[in-house]
Design an enzyme around this catalytic site. Structure first.
Site, PDB file in Angstrom:
ATOM      1  N   THR A 161       0.950  -1.233  -0.188  1.00 21.84           N
ATOM      2  CA  THR A 161      -0.226  -0.048  -0.163  1.00 21.84           C
ATOM      3  C   THR A 161       0.797   1.292   0.146  1.00 21.84           C
ATOM      4  O   THR A 161       0.235   2.413  -0.021  1.00 21.84           O
ATOM      5  CB  THR A 161      -1.016   0.228   1.241  1.00 21.84           C
ATOM      6  OG1 THR A 161      -0.240  -0.172   2.397  1.00 21.84           O
ATOM      7  CG2 THR A 161      -2.029  -1.078   0.948  1.00 21.84           C
ATOM      8  N   THR A 189      -9.469   1.310  -3.946  1.00 20.88           N
ATOM      9  CA  THR A 189      -9.184   2.608  -3.559  1.00 20.88           C
ATOM     10  C   THR A 189      -9.644   3.800  -4.527  1.00 20.88           C
ATOM     11  O   THR A 189      -9.957   3.458  -5.742  1.00 20.88           O
ATOM     12  CB  THR A 189      -7.595   2.709  -3.630  1.00 20.88           C
ATOM     13  OG1 THR A 189      -7.106   3.958  -3.437  1.00 20.88           O
ATOM     14  CG2 THR A 189      -7.102   2.152  -4.825  1.00 20.88           C
ATOM     15  N   TYR A 237       0.529   2.503  -8.304  1.00 20.38           N
ATOM     16  CA  TYR A 237      -0.289   1.744  -7.406  1.00 20.38           C
ATOM     17  C   TYR A 237      -1.905   1.727  -7.764  1.00 20.38           C
ATOM     18  O   TYR A 237      -2.588   0.587  -7.878  1.00 20.38           O
ATOM     19  CB  TYR A 237      -0.134   2.636  -5.940  1.00 20.38           C
ATOM     20  CG  TYR A 237      -1.272   2.331  -4.906  1.00 20.38           C
ATOM     21  CD1 TYR A 237      -1.352   0.782  -4.049  1.00 20.38           C
ATOM     22  CD2 TYR A 237      -2.365   2.952  -4.576  1.00 20.38           C
ATOM     23  CE1 TYR A 237      -2.219   0.578  -3.242  1.00 20.38           C
ATOM     24  CE2 TYR A 237      -3.273   2.401  -3.649  1.00 20.38           C
ATOM     25  CZ  TYR A 237      -3.151   1.200  -2.970  1.00 20.38           C
ATOM     26  OH  TYR A 237      -3.841   1.019  -1.977  1.00 20.38           O
ATOM     27  N   LYS A 287      -4.043  -1.437  -8.746  1.00 22.88           N
ATOM     28  CA  LYS A 287      -5.583  -1.831  -8.041  1.00 22.88           C
ATOM     29  C   LYS A 287      -6.452  -1.988  -9.013  1.00 22.88           C
ATOM     30  O   LYS A 287      -7.452  -2.881  -8.992  1.00 22.88           O
ATOM     31  CB  LYS A 287      -5.788  -0.725  -6.994  1.00 22.88           C
ATOM     32  CG  LYS A 287      -4.890  -0.582  -5.932  1.00 22.88           C
ATOM     33  CD  LYS A 287      -4.921  -1.719  -4.834  1.00 22.88           C
ATOM     34  CE  LYS A 287      -6.025  -2.087  -3.791  1.00 22.88           C
ATOM     35  NZ  LYS A 287      -5.756  -3.125  -2.814  1.00 22.88           N
TER      36      LYS A 287
HETATM   37  N1  LIG Z   1      -5.754   1.862   4.787  1.00 21.05           N
HETATM   38  C1  LIG Z   1      -6.200   2.504   3.559  1.00 21.05           C
HETATM   39  O1  LIG Z   1      -6.456   3.767   3.897  1.00 21.05           O
HETATM   40  C2  LIG Z   1      -6.639   1.781   2.392  1.00 21.05           C
HETATM   41  C3  LIG Z   1      -7.046   2.619   1.224  1.00 21.05           C
HETATM   42  C4  LIG Z   1      -7.548   2.115   0.136  1.00 21.05           C
HETATM   43  C5  LIG Z   1      -7.283   0.861  -0.030  1.00 21.05           C
HETATM   44  N2  LIG Z   1      -6.971   0.098   0.860  1.00 21.05           N
HETATM   45  C6  LIG Z   1      -6.714  -1.360   0.614  1.00 21.05           C
HETATM   46  O2  LIG Z   1      -7.210  -2.007   1.520  1.00 21.05           O
HETATM   47  C7  LIG Z   1      -6.694  -3.440   1.789  1.00 21.05           C
HETATM   48  C8  LIG Z   1      -5.987  -3.736   3.152  1.00 21.05           C
HETATM   49  O3  LIG Z   1      -5.370  -2.583   3.478  1.00 21.05           O
HETATM   50  P1  LIG Z   1      -4.735  -2.254   4.809  1.00 21.05           P
HETATM   51  O4  LIG Z   1      -4.810  -0.802   5.326  1.00 21.05           O
HETATM   52  O5  LIG Z   1      -5.460  -3.220   5.930  1.00 21.05           O
HETATM   53  O6  LIG Z   1      -3.442  -2.840   4.681  1.00 21.05           O
HETATM   54  P2  LIG Z   1      -2.240  -3.338   5.844  1.00 21.05           P
HETATM   55  O7  LIG Z   1      -2.722  -2.794   7.283  1.00 21.05           O
HETATM   56  O8  LIG Z   1      -0.763  -2.976   5.309  1.00 21.05           O
HETATM   57  O9  LIG Z   1      -2.479  -4.784   5.991  1.00 21.05           O
HETATM   58  C9  LIG Z   1      -2.051  -5.608   4.675  1.00 21.05           C
HETATM   59  C10 LIG Z   1      -2.246  -6.915   5.068  1.00 21.05           C
HETATM   60  O10 LIG Z   1      -1.554  -7.821   3.910  1.00 21.05           O
HETATM   61  C11 LIG Z   1      -1.124  -8.617   4.312  1.00 21.05           C
HETATM   62  N3  LIG Z   1       0.103  -9.172   3.333  1.00 21.05           N
HETATM   63  C12 LIG Z   1       1.013  -8.422   2.656  1.00 21.05           C
HETATM   64  N4  LIG Z   1       1.944  -9.303   1.793  1.00 21.05           N
HETATM   65  C13 LIG Z   1       1.205 -10.400   1.659  1.00 21.05           C
HETATM   66  C14 LIG Z   1       1.143 -11.730   1.118  1.00 21.05           C
HETATM   67  N5  LIG Z   1       2.252 -11.689   0.219  1.00 21.05           N
HETATM   68  N6  LIG Z   1       0.717 -12.634   1.300  1.00 21.05           N
HETATM   69  C15 LIG Z   1      -0.310 -12.634   2.031  1.00 21.05           C
HETATM   70  N7  LIG Z   1      -0.771 -11.294   3.063  1.00 21.05           N
HETATM   71  C16 LIG Z   1      -0.031 -10.258   2.766  1.00 21.05           C
HETATM   72  C17 LIG Z   1      -0.063  -8.116   5.551  1.00 21.05           C
HETATM   73  O11 LIG Z   1       0.397  -8.876   6.493  1.00 21.05           O
HETATM   74  P3  LIG Z   1       1.660  -8.869   7.437  1.00 21.05           P
HETATM   75  O12 LIG Z   1       1.430  -7.419   7.962  1.00 21.05           O
HETATM   76  O13 LIG Z   1       1.621  -9.811   8.435  1.00 21.05           O
HETATM   77  O14 LIG Z   1       2.740  -8.604   6.690  1.00 21.05           O
HETATM   78  C18 LIG Z   1      -1.253  -7.466   6.031  1.00 21.05           C
HETATM   79  O15 LIG Z   1      -1.971  -8.277   6.868  1.00 21.05           O
HETATM   80  C19 LIG Z   1      -5.329  -3.309   0.814  1.00 21.05           C
HETATM   81  O16 LIG Z   1      -5.846  -3.966  -0.505  1.00 21.05           O
HETATM   82  C20 LIG Z   1      -5.435  -1.850   0.409  1.00 21.05           C
HETATM   83  O17 LIG Z   1      -4.795  -1.565  -0.868  1.00 21.05           O
HETATM   84  C21 LIG Z   1      -6.502   0.483   2.022  1.00 21.05           C
END
Ligand SMILES: NC(=O)c1ccc[n+]([C@@H]2O[C@H](COP(=O)([O-])OP(=O)(O)OC[C@H]3O[C@@H](n4cnc5c(N)ncnc54)[C@H](OP(=O)(O)O)[C@@H]3O)[C@@H](O)[C@H]2O)c1
Length: 296
Positions: A70, A109, A132, A136
């Protein structure tokens, strides 16, 4: 309902896992680099990774895929890695879902839009400005072409409680409370609709419970730029040693282009769930302030 949450050690996945558990669903959550007691290891980059937990025999009804890279500016310079961690990762998660005929949930996103309009609805034209955002969008297409029943939820500026406290608001609170000298430069012209991950989990619960499909924009009721968001945190957690400086995107000169007028219009979700109450940033900050007071 049996739900596999890939990326349950993260912000969105962790909140989904906790809420679905609370609602009595059978949830298997996974982590990748951040092991914890409630999750099992699973690597979406390699379905044959020998360390992978046995997610296949769980036979989920739904796979909720939250794994992604991300870091928007990092992706701009690491195109192959971004492709692997967003697009290939999604292809693999889709394969897994196909094995059990599970429904697939993908989080996308507002970076799939160009930010000229703002407050986007599900029908608006996409036009990503960054690597990015493009990846997505590519991953959305993987899901849409998978033949699986699916839901694509587009979100932005997610905040809330999470094990590592690494989201923007959580870090702002932490630095404010620490009393350390710090100066953060944040944009005054990048607008979005911040949403609490806990509220997002409640919205997804309804969508899954009612077996809905398609694209949903979930964005809560705030429409704030990053500077306004940071200053809102400072209203609740004042700190003289922590300076927030507002700059234009041009002055900040970030690696990746951002949609300036981003964020989402919730009309589709609200028309289906008119009684759903979206909490906002102030609700969250008031609760955090009370929590901080009772801990001091
Ligand atoms: N946060 C935002 O503001 C936001 C905005 C728009 C879209 N999104 C989308 O929402 C989704 C979740 O985002 P988030 O904010 O929760 O992100 P996050 O807190 O960074 O969590 C990402 C998760 O993916 C896991 N991961 C990373 N690489 C992996 C792999 N190779 N195999 C399996 N798992 C893996 C990580 O595991 P570890 O941490 O254990 O390594 C973590 O549990 C993503 O698709 C992101 O693009 C988020």
């Amino acid at each position: 309902m049996k739900i596999l949450v890939i990326g349950a050690s993260g912000l969105v996945g962790g909140n989904c896992m906790n809420y679905f558990n609370k609602k009595g669903w059978d949830v298997l959550g996974t982590h990748f680099g951040y092991a914890n007691d409630n999750t099992t290891y699973f690597n979406t980059l390699d379905l044959n990774d020998p360390q992978n937990g046995d997610v296949k025999s769980f036979q989920p009804d739904v796979v909720v895929h939250c794994g992604a890279l991300t870091h928007v500016d990092y992706c701009e310079d690491h195109v192959d890695e971004s492709f692997q961690k967003t697009v290939v990762s999604t292809q693999n998660a889709v394969k897994l879902a196909q094995e059990s005929g599970a429904k697939f949930v993908f989080f996308s996103t507002d970076y799939v839009f160009d930010g000229k309009k703002g407050f986007y609805s599900e029908e608006d034209e996409v036009n990503p400005l960054s690597v990015y955002g493009q990846h997505k969008l590519d991953a959305e297409k993987v899901v849409q072409n998978s033949g699986l029943k699916h839901v694509i939820i587009r979100i932005t500026n997610v905040y809330g409680d999470e094990i590592r406290g690494k989201n923007f608001i959580a870090r702002l609170i932490e630095v404010s409370l620490s009393g350390e000298q710090a100066e953060w430069k944040v944009p005054i012209d990048q607008y979005a609709t911040p949403v609490n991950a806990a509220v997002l989990a409640q919205a997804l619960y309804l969508i899954l419970k009612d077996d809905k499909t398609g694209v949903y924009h979930i964005g809560s009721t705030d429409y704030l730029n990053r500077y306004q968001l940071a200053m809102r945190v400072k209203q609740y957690f004042p700190s003289e040693s922590f300076v927030i400086k507002g700059l234009t995107t041009e002055e900040l000169n970030q690696k990746a282009d951002r949609p300036l007028l981003g964020g989402f219009n919730n009309n589709k979700f609200i028309s289906e769930y008119p009684e759903f109450i979206f909490s906002n940033v102030d609700d969250y900050l008031s609760a955090k302030l009370e929590e901080a007071k009772s801990n001091s």
